[in-house]
Write a protein that holds these residues in place. Structure first.
Motif, PDB file in Angstrom:
ATOM      1  N   UNK A  46      76.156  47.078  45.603  1.00  0.00           N
ATOM      2  CA  UNK A  46      75.057  47.010  46.576  1.00  0.00           C
ATOM      3  C   UNK A  46      74.022  48.086  46.211  1.00  0.00           C
ATOM      4  N   UNK A  47      73.277  47.819  45.142  1.00  0.00           N
ATOM      5  CA  UNK A  47      72.438  48.852  44.548  1.00  0.00           C
ATOM      6  C   UNK A  47      71.248  49.247  45.422  1.00  0.00           C
ATOM      7  N   UNK A  48      70.669  48.292  46.122  1.00  0.00           N
ATOM      8  CA  UNK A  48      69.534  48.618  46.991  1.00  0.00           C
ATOM      9  C   UNK A  48      69.970  49.505  48.149  1.00  0.00           C
ATOM     10  N   UNK A  49      71.127  49.190  48.727  1.00  0.00           N
ATOM     11  CA  UNK A  49      71.662  50.018  49.821  1.00  0.00           C
ATOM     12  C   UNK A  49      71.981  51.413  49.300  1.00  0.00           C
ATOM     13  N   UNK A  50      72.599  51.471  48.130  1.00  0.00           N
ATOM     14  CA  UNK A  50      72.932  52.764  47.530  1.00  0.00           C
ATOM     15  C   UNK A  50      71.679  53.595  47.304  1.00  0.00           C
ATOM     16  N   UNK A  51      70.635  52.951  46.792  1.00  0.00           N
ATOM     17  CA  UNK A  51      69.368  53.661  46.527  1.00  0.00           C
ATOM     18  C   UNK A  51      68.798  54.239  47.817  1.00  0.00           C
ATOM     19  N   UNK A  52      68.842  53.459  48.905  1.00  0.00           N
ATOM     20  CA  UNK A  52      68.322  53.960  50.186  1.00  0.00           C
ATOM     21  C   UNK A  52      69.122  55.170  50.658  1.00  0.00           C
ATOM     22  N   UNK A  53      70.430  55.100  50.503  1.00  0.00           N
ATOM     23  CA  UNK A  53      71.276  56.233  50.914  1.00  0.00           C
ATOM     24  C   UNK A  53      70.944  57.482  50.102  1.00  0.00           C
ATOM     25  N   UNK A  54      70.799  57.318  48.788  1.00  0.00           N
ATOM     26  CA  UNK A  54      70.497  58.463  47.927  1.00  0.00           C
ATOM     27  C   UNK A  54      69.121  59.058  48.249  1.00  0.00           C
ATOM     28  N   UNK A  55      68.111  58.209  48.433  1.00  0.00           N
ATOM     29  CA  UNK A  55      66.765  58.733  48.685  1.00  0.00           C
ATOM     30  C   UNK A  55      66.681  59.410  50.051  1.00  0.00           C
ATOM     31  N   UNK A  56      67.344  58.833  51.055  1.00  0.00           N
ATOM     32  CA  UNK A  56      67.366  59.475  52.373  1.00  0.00           C
ATOM     33  C   UNK A  56      68.094  60.814  52.300  1.00  0.00           C
ATOM     34  N   UNK A  57      69.221  60.825  51.595  1.00  0.00           N
ATOM     35  CA  UNK A  57      69.985  62.063  51.452  1.00  0.00           C
ATOM     36  C   UNK A  57      69.206  63.128  50.710  1.00  0.00           C
ATOM     37  N   UNK A  58      68.497  62.720  49.645  1.00  0.00           N
ATOM     38  CA  UNK A  58      67.722  63.672  48.858  1.00  0.00           C
ATOM     39  C   UNK A  58      66.577  64.266  49.665  1.00  0.00           C
ATOM     40  N   UNK A  59      65.900  63.439  50.442  1.00  0.00           N
ATOM     41  CA  UNK A  59      64.797  63.939  51.272  1.00  0.00           C
ATOM     42  C   UNK A  59      65.304  64.977  52.266  1.00  0.00           C
ATOM     43  N   UNK A  60      66.443  64.697  52.868  1.00  0.00           N
ATOM     44  CA  UNK A  60      67.006  65.632  53.840  1.00  0.00           C
ATOM     45  C   UNK A  60      67.520  66.896  53.152  1.00  0.00           C
ATOM     46  N   UNK A  61      68.143  66.741  51.983  1.00  0.00           N
ATOM     47  CA  UNK A  61      68.642  67.906  51.238  1.00  0.00           C
ATOM     48  C   UNK A  61      67.493  68.829  50.841  1.00  0.00           C
ATOM     49  N   UNK A  62      66.380  68.244  50.418  1.00  0.00           N
ATOM     50  CA  UNK A  62      65.212  69.061  50.064  1.00  0.00           C
ATOM     51  C   UNK A  62      64.645  69.770  51.282  1.00  0.00           C
ATOM     52  N   UNK A  63      64.650  69.082  52.415  1.00  0.00           N
ATOM     53  CA  UNK A  63      64.163  69.690  53.645  1.00  0.00           C
ATOM     54  C   UNK A  63      65.026  70.881  54.048  1.00  0.00           C
ATOM     55  N   UNK A  64      66.360  70.753  53.821  1.00  0.00           N
ATOM     56  CA  UNK A  64      67.290  71.822  54.188  1.00  0.00           C
ATOM     57  C   UNK A  64      67.413  72.888  53.100  1.00  0.00           C
ATOM     58  N   UNK A  65      66.974  72.567  51.885  1.00  0.00           N
ATOM     59  CA  UNK A  65      67.101  73.501  50.776  1.00  0.00           C
ATOM     60  C   UNK A  65      68.510  73.635  50.249  1.00  0.00           C
ATOM     61  N   UNK A  66      69.286  72.542  50.332  1.00  0.00           N
ATOM     62  CA  UNK A  66      70.680  72.558  49.856  1.00  0.00           C
ATOM     63  C   UNK A  66      70.670  72.198  48.377  1.00  0.00           C
ATOM     64  N   UNK A  67      70.639  73.201  47.509  1.00  0.00           N
ATOM     65  CA  UNK A  67      70.398  72.973  46.091  1.00  0.00           C
ATOM     66  C   UNK A  67      71.494  72.147  45.428  1.00  0.00           C
ATOM     67  N   UNK A  68      72.757  72.388  45.789  1.00  0.00           N
ATOM     68  CA  UNK A  68      73.841  71.644  45.158  1.00  0.00           C
ATOM     69  C   UNK A  68      73.701  70.147  45.435  1.00  0.00           C
ATOM     70  N   UNK A  69      73.414  69.793  46.688  1.00  0.00           N
ATOM     71  CA  UNK A  69      73.270  68.377  47.033  1.00  0.00           C
ATOM     72  C   UNK A  69      72.001  67.793  46.413  1.00  0.00           C
ATOM     73  N   UNK A  70      70.951  68.585  46.314  1.00  0.00           N
ATOM     74  CA  UNK A  70      69.729  68.122  45.646  1.00  0.00           C
ATOM     75  C   UNK A  70      70.052  67.719  44.212  1.00  0.00           C
ATOM     76  N   UNK A  71      70.791  68.573  43.504  1.00  0.00           N
ATOM     77  CA  UNK A  71      71.139  68.287  42.106  1.00  0.00           C
ATOM     78  C   UNK A  71      72.002  67.037  42.000  1.00  0.00           C
TER      79      UNK A  71
END
Length: 218
Positions: A175-200
């Motif tokens: 389910x690649x489209x769903x996976x992509x949405x999860x990753x992009x949402x997670x990355x946006x939130x990780x950047x907002x929080x400054x969680x470098x490990x999760x960003x990487x």
């Protein structure tokens, strides 16, 4: 009291990543007291150090001994916490059957004592174990349950972890489209929080998607 003080001192070293200073203090506690709760805490910290060093076999053993100490002390929160870490170490050693059994019990015990945060963390680890065992439907259900709790509790850092995990589950399931949405949402939130490990981690997953798409186009 001396043993309790050494535990606190060791925890300070451990939080700084100074495992070489923390380890002898924790081992000294095991020699100086038979109090099961204090020994359980020391065992738990030794297990965490072993896991941080990649020695999952020792970590698994330490967490199991910690659980036994907490059980002898009738310390239920400690039991649930130790089982969660024991299950995680078992998963890291590919002992998926043991990990699932132990983590299921950790979730049950955490709910019994009404520590919903610990129950959700153990549920997230259970989902990752199911993913590793390729039990994708149950993994998705468990990860979604954990995400629902962290959303409700406002724990945004754990929400990032759940989104990454849900992305991994959906990618494994095709389910690649769903996976992509999860990753992009997670990355946006990780950047907002400054969680470098999760960003990487999330950037790596999105890069691997791009490489896969490029190779398919060719």
């Amino acid at each position: 009291a001396h043993a309790e003080a050494l535990n606190a001192q060791a925890a300070a070293f451990q939080s700084q990543g100074d495992f070489a200073s923390a380890t002898p203090l924790l081992e000294g506690i095991l020699e100086m007291t038979k109090d099961p709760r204090i020994r359980g805490v020391a065992m738990q910290n030794l297990g965490t150090i072993a896991a941080e060093n990649g020695d999952y076999q020792t970590a698994e053993h330490r967490f199991l001994e910690s659980y036994r100490c907490f059980k002898a002390a009738d310390y239920q929160w400690g039991q649930a916490f130790a089982l969660n870490n024991y299950g995680r170490a078992a998963m890291d050693r590919d002992n998926f059957e043991i990990a699932e059994r132990v983590l299921t019990r950790a979730v049950e015990l955490a709910r019994e004592i009404e520590d919903l945060d610990l129950a959700a963390i153990a549920t997230m680890n259970l989902a990752e174990t199911m993913l590793s065992a390729n039990d994708l439907e149950r993994a998705d259900e468990a990860a979604s349950t954990a995400l629902g709790y962290f959303d409700m509790a406002g724990n945004r850092w754990r929400r990032v972890e759940c989104l990454r995990l849900l992305g991994d589950i959906n990618r494994r399931d095709g389910q690649y489209e769903v996976a992509h949405r999860c990753y992009t949402q997670g990355l946006a939130l990780a950047r907002e929080l400054g969680v470098q490990l999760e960003i990487s981690r999330l950037e790596d997953r999105l890069r691997s998607e791009e490489k896969l798409n490029t190779s398919e186009e060719r």
